[in-house]
Design an enzyme around this catalytic site. Structure first.
Site, short mmCIF file in Angstrom:
data_model
loop_
_atom_site.label_atom_id
_atom_site.label_comp_id
_atom_site.label_asym_id
_atom_site.label_seq_id
_atom_site.Cartn_x
_atom_site.Cartn_y
_atom_site.Cartn_z
CE LYS A 76 -3.86 2.17 2.57
NZ LYS A 76 -4.82 2.05 3.70
CB SER A 151 -8.20 4.10 2.88
OG SER A 151 -7.34 3.42 3.79
CB SER A 175 -8.58 1.22 5.67
OG SER A 175 -9.31 2.41 5.51
N1 GLN Z 1 -13.23 4.88 6.24
C1 GLN Z 1 -12.61 5.33 7.46
C2 GLN Z 1 -12.13 6.75 7.29
O1 GLN Z 1 -12.31 7.29 6.25
C3 GLN Z 1 -11.51 4.41 7.85
C4 GLN Z 1 -10.29 4.56 7.04
C5 GLN Z 1 -9.15 3.71 7.48
O2 GLN Z 1 -9.34 2.69 8.15
N2 GLN Z 1 -7.95 4.14 7.13
O3 GLN Z 1 -11.58 7.32 8.19
#
Ligand code: GLN
Length: 491
Positions: A76, A151, A175
């Site tokens: 990632k 994400s 995410s």
């Molecule tokens: N969707 C959540 C956010 O936008 C979690 C994102 C994540 O776990 N990095 O904060």
């Protein structure tokens, strides 16, 4: 259509069915072919990958290879990679080349893994659909008009499309698990502190955790084995021995007490998800697990709590991106203030700015007690709920997401609807617990994920339960028709 697992590729390399160079070439060819449809990668590292593969082949020939040696993988783009740019999905870091490797990048490279590129992601890991990336959205390989989740959308789409058998990921509020569910792959978020975050760009430091997306639980165990462990460069890293996760996969299931999370099966859960999740539960029962309903009354407060705590921490972490030390700098600043303002205005996208503004607001002197302090208190209640539940059961089970993958653009104009996607995943981050998502079926041709949450450091138990389920089912081996042919066959 089935998929090569990390375990199968590792065995194929050992048996000399193909070389690492051949596997890597095939992975690179798949990446190239899929890019126009999926946009799963931000950077492809063909040259260094082929060099790493040649080195891996030498290790295999010399008999010094480990189980991960020679297998292609993707990081990632939140993990720093020396000499290869690390963008975190942002214009702010679009030209940033880190001088060092993240701890897990070093560990997996030392194990002989071959990085073929860096995965696309929501900007600074803020998002649930991979639509906030400066490098454009990622598509879901099961239906390219739909989101892969976020994400870690690039990581999940890459593994689903069999570009590589694994991709690293990070999970602050879901995410790893949420995109794994929407793309039909396996994802594990380890216990907070189990895997070092050194070199992982910070979003919300009390919640962020590095993990991995794979095809199977066995593959996740093999990878976690190499990623977990103490690192003195991460002050939240935990100095506890790493168990033999691969050996623990064989733990018997008989007598395992599974708690169904009552709060996760109410209003808001689509029937299309509930069906496959309940069938998965029945499979575990057949395997010897006992089931009872468990209530965590504070859990429904996790989304509003998260959207105070996470932006607060993000606003502090992102203060370092000021156009001075690194990152985007505006053209011809008039003075220092102008440089800060314009660099940040140009470098950050809309969602990141929304988080910074919310975070700054909830931390400001007049509102700190009303929002941030209150959110911290609710967070303690959520952790207490989990602690109580784990005195009665060994694992908790629920859906990973309320719906299957939604259409690209469907939720971008309404942040609150987007935030509600994480309703089932945020709880585990609040309490620092390990959690997994596994493919458990399909609804209208789109993958459905089931989530398991364990007590702190119960990764072995989670992986064993997941592995037992995956020996009984083949959902995790199904590949999206348009991307099904596998690179092991092509090598
Ligand atoms: N969707 C959540 C956010 O936008 C979690 C994102 C994540 O776990 N990095 O904060």
């Amino acid at each position: 259509m089935t998929a090569p697992t990390l375990a199968a590729l590792s065995a194929g390399l050992k048996a000399r069915q193909y070389s690492s160079v051949e596997l890597t070439r095939a992975a690179l060819a798949r990446v190239e072919r899929s890019q126009p449809q999926l946009n799963a990668l931000v950077t492809v590292t063909a040259e260094s990958a082929l060099a790493a593969a040649a080195a891996a082949d030498q290790r295999i020939a010399a008999g010094t290879a480990g189980p991960l040696t020679g297998v292609p993988m993707i990081h990632k783009d939140i993990f720093c990679t020396a000499g290869v740019r690390t963008t975190c999905g942002s214009r702010m870091l679009s030209n940033f080349v880190s001088p060092y490797d993240a701890h897990i990048v070093t560990l997996l490279a030392d194990a002989g893994m071959v990085m073929v590129g860096k995965a696309n992601m929501d900007e600074f890991a803020m998002g649930s659909s991979n639509e906030t990336s400066y490098f454009g959205p990622v598509s879901n390989p099961w239906d390219t008009a739909r989101v892969p989740g976020g994400s870690s959308g690039g990581s999940a789409a890459a593994v689903a499309a069999r570009l590589a058998p694994l991709a690293t990921a990070s999970d602050t509020g879901g995410s790893i698990r949420q995109p794994a569910a929407l793309c039909g792959v396996t994802g594990i978020k380890p216990t907070y502190g189990r895997v070092s975050r050194y070199g992982m760009i910070a979003f919300a430091s009390s919640l962020d955790q590095a993990g991995v997306i794979t095809v199977s639980a066995e593959d996740a165990a093999m990878t976690l084995q190499a990623m977990a462990g103490f690192d003195r460069r991460d002050s939240t890293s935990i100095d506890a021995p790493v168990p033999d996760y691969v050996a623990e996969l064989q733990q018997p299931l008989a007598g395992l007490r599974i708690g169904i999370l009552k709060e996760f099966f109410g209003e808001g859960l689509s029937a299309a998800i509930e069906g496959p999740v309940r069938e998965a539960l029945a499979t575990w029962q057949r395997l010897g697990a006992t089931v009872r309903e468990v209530s965590l009354p504070s859990l429904p407060l996790s989304v509003p709590t998260y959207y105070v705590v996470a932006p607060a921490e993000a606003s502090s972490n992102l203060a370092r991106f000021d156009g001075v030390r690194f990152g985007h700098r505006c053209d011809k600043p008039r003075d220092l203030m102008d440089l800060y303002k314009r660099s940040r205005a140009e470098g950050f996208g809309a969602e990141v700015k929304r988080r910074i503004m919310t975070g700054t607001y909830v931390l400001s002197a007049g509102y700190y007690d009303a929002y941030y302090l209150k959110a911290q208190r609710v967070r303690s209640l959520i952790s207490d709920d989990f602690r109580r539940a784990f005195t009665e059961v060994d694992l908790l089970l629920g859906p990973t997401t309320p719906t299957t993958a939604f259409g690209l653009g469907d939720k971008t104009s309404d942040p609150i609807t987007m935030y509600l996607n994480d309703i089932y995943t945020i709880g585990a981050n609040m309490a620092g617990l390990p959690a997994m998502s596994l493919p458990c079926g399909f609804a209208d041709g789109l993958p459905v994920g089931v989530q398991l949450i364990g007590p702190h450091f119960a990764e072995g138990r989670l992986l064993a339960a997941a592995h037992a389920y995956q020996r009984e089912t083949d959902w995790h081996l199904r590949a999206p028709p348009a991307f099904g042919a596998d690179f092991a066959g092509e090598a």
